[in-house]
Design a protein around this motif. Structure first.
Motif, PDB file in Angstrom:
ATOM      1  N   MET A   1       0.838  -1.194   0.000  1.00  0.00           N
ATOM      2  CA  MET A   1       0.000   0.000   0.000  1.00  0.00           C
ATOM      3  C   MET A   1       0.874   1.245   0.000  1.00  0.00           C
ATOM      4  N   THR A   2       0.423   2.238  -0.714  1.00  0.00           N
ATOM      5  CA  THR A   2       1.086   3.533  -0.708  1.00  0.00           C
ATOM      6  C   THR A   2       0.101   4.573  -0.187  1.00  0.00           C
ATOM      7  N   ILE A   3       0.472   5.235   0.891  1.00  0.00           N
ATOM      8  CA  ILE A   3      -0.379   6.251   1.508  1.00  0.00           C
ATOM      9  C   ILE A   3      -0.385   7.509   0.643  1.00  0.00           C
ATOM     10  N   THR A   4      -1.588   7.943   0.271  1.00  0.00           N
ATOM     11  CA  THR A   4      -1.702   9.172  -0.521  1.00  0.00           C
ATOM     12  C   THR A   4      -2.615  10.204   0.137  1.00  0.00           C
ATOM     13  N   HIS A   5      -3.435   9.786   1.116  1.00  0.00           N
ATOM     14  CA  HIS A   5      -4.359  10.707   1.771  1.00  0.00           C
ATOM     15  C   HIS A   5      -4.307  10.509   3.282  1.00  0.00           C
ATOM     16  N   GLN A   6      -4.676  11.556   4.016  1.00  0.00           N
ATOM     17  CA  GLN A   6      -4.644  11.512   5.479  1.00  0.00           C
ATOM     18  C   GLN A   6      -5.587  10.455   6.040  1.00  0.00           C
ATOM     19  N   ASP A   7      -6.739  10.234   5.391  1.00  0.00           N
ATOM     20  CA  ASP A   7      -7.670   9.254   5.931  1.00  0.00           C
ATOM     21  C   ASP A   7      -7.087   7.848   5.850  1.00  0.00           C
ATOM     22  N   GLU A   8      -6.248   7.595   4.841  1.00  0.00           N
ATOM     23  CA  GLU A   8      -5.577   6.297   4.757  1.00  0.00           C
ATOM     24  C   GLU A   8      -4.584   6.135   5.904  1.00  0.00           C
ATOM     25  N   LEU A   9      -3.837   7.189   6.180  1.00  0.00           N
ATOM     26  CA  LEU A   9      -2.884   7.130   7.279  1.00  0.00           C
ATOM     27  C   LEU A   9      -3.604   6.965   8.609  1.00  0.00           C
ATOM     28  N   ASP A  10      -4.725   7.646   8.769  1.00  0.00           N
ATOM     29  CA  ASP A  10      -5.497   7.522  10.007  1.00  0.00           C
ATOM     30  C   ASP A  10      -5.992   6.092  10.204  1.00  0.00           C
ATOM     31  N   GLY A  11      -6.476   5.472   9.129  1.00  0.00           N
ATOM     32  CA  GLY A  11      -6.952   4.098   9.218  1.00  0.00           C
ATOM     33  C   GLY A  11      -5.842   3.130   9.545  1.00  0.00           C
ATOM     34  N   LEU A  12      -4.679   3.346   8.952  1.00  0.00           N
ATOM     35  CA  LEU A  12      -3.534   2.485   9.219  1.00  0.00           C
ATOM     36  C   LEU A  12      -3.052   2.660  10.656  1.00  0.00           C
ATOM     37  N   LYS A  13      -3.029   3.899  11.123  1.00  0.00           N
ATOM     38  CA  LYS A  13      -2.600   4.146  12.498  1.00  0.00           C
ATOM     39  C   LYS A  13      -3.549   3.499  13.498  1.00  0.00           C
ATOM     40  N   GLU A  14      -4.838   3.495  13.187  1.00  0.00           N
ATOM     41  CA  GLU A  14      -5.801   2.894  14.115  1.00  0.00           C
ATOM     42  C   GLU A  14      -5.554   1.403  14.276  1.00  0.00           C
TER      43      GLU A  14
END
Length: 248
Positions: free
Chosen positions: A1-14
């Protein structure tokens, strides 16, 4: 996966926080006399409480919510009737998904009292992982991870298990860029901004390869030797690595 948006990073962090909290809670609960199945049930309950699904179960029909490997078992140990005893090394590997995001973490824990050489192996195993993580960043060479870990391992007289690699992760448990060697290698690829991957060296006092046992899951060192594993899920950024599997 390549993070491109903040919501993706938020989901991954959760999900990263969930697997980290689960692993550390299991380690705190672990004590001599407990079976690995009982320890796994603690992990299962914690994942379910937080709305997460075990990745080994959902992705590969693994017979357990987490992988628990004791002593001569170095990875993918099936939770069962084995009783944890004083002096054991117990590897707890927790990977799970929530809302379509996957994270993976693991560590080897000591059940005191542990012999000094094994205690040192654990400390150095964690350090090997940290050294590998430090090589993650935008446009850095993928081979830099294994090169740095290999230099550290050989300098201290250790070996590395050379058929258990790191991997891409994020939208599934194993994905692009596939296997990432944590030993010296000639991979010519570079790390792209936002790439999500694990860093998980298997440091040993003599083991070179992992071989499968009779159950089709549990892996053992060949030649037989103590092995430890430490793992985080990280994101490559312009500023270096961002570790998402941190408790909180």
């Amino acid at each position: 996966m390549t993070i491109t948006h903040q919501d993706e990073l938020d989901g991954l962090k959760e999900i990263g926080r969930i697997v980290a909290n689960t692993m550390h809670a299991m380690a705190r609960a672990m004590e001599p006399g407990m079976t690995t199945r009982e320890l796994d049930e603690i992990g299962r309950a914690l994942l379910e409480r937080d709305g997460a699904a075990s990745a080994p179960e959902s992705s590969y029909d693994f017979p357990g919510a987490t992988c628990i490997s004791v002593n001569e078992e170095i990875a993918h140990g099936i939770p069962g009737d084995r009783v944890i005893a004083a002096g054991d090394l117990v590897n707890i590997d927790v990977s799970a998904s929530k809302n379509g995001y996957f994270a993976d973490t693991g560590a080897t824990f000591r059940v005191d009292p542990v012999a000094p050489p094994l205690d040192r192996l654990c400390r150095d195993g964690k350090r090997a992982m940290e050294i590998g993580i430090a090589q993650v960043g935008s446009d850095k060479p993928l081979a830099g991870i294994g090169k740095a870990i290999g230099r550290f391992a050989s300098g201290r007289g250790y070996t590395l298990i050379r058929n258990l690699a790191s991997q891409g992760v994020g939208r599934s448990l194993h994905e692009y860029p596939g296997e990432i060697a944590t030993w010296p290698n000639r991979d010519k690829r570079r790390i792209t901004r936002g790439l999500v991957l694990t860093v998980e060296p298997f440091l040993s006092t003599g083991g070179l390869m992992a071989t499968a046992g009779k159950d089709g899951w549990t892996l053992y060192s060949e030649p037989r030797a103590p092995v430890v594993q430490y793992e985080h899920t990280v994101v490559a950024t312009d500023r270096g690595p961002m570790t998402v599997t941190m408790p909180g």
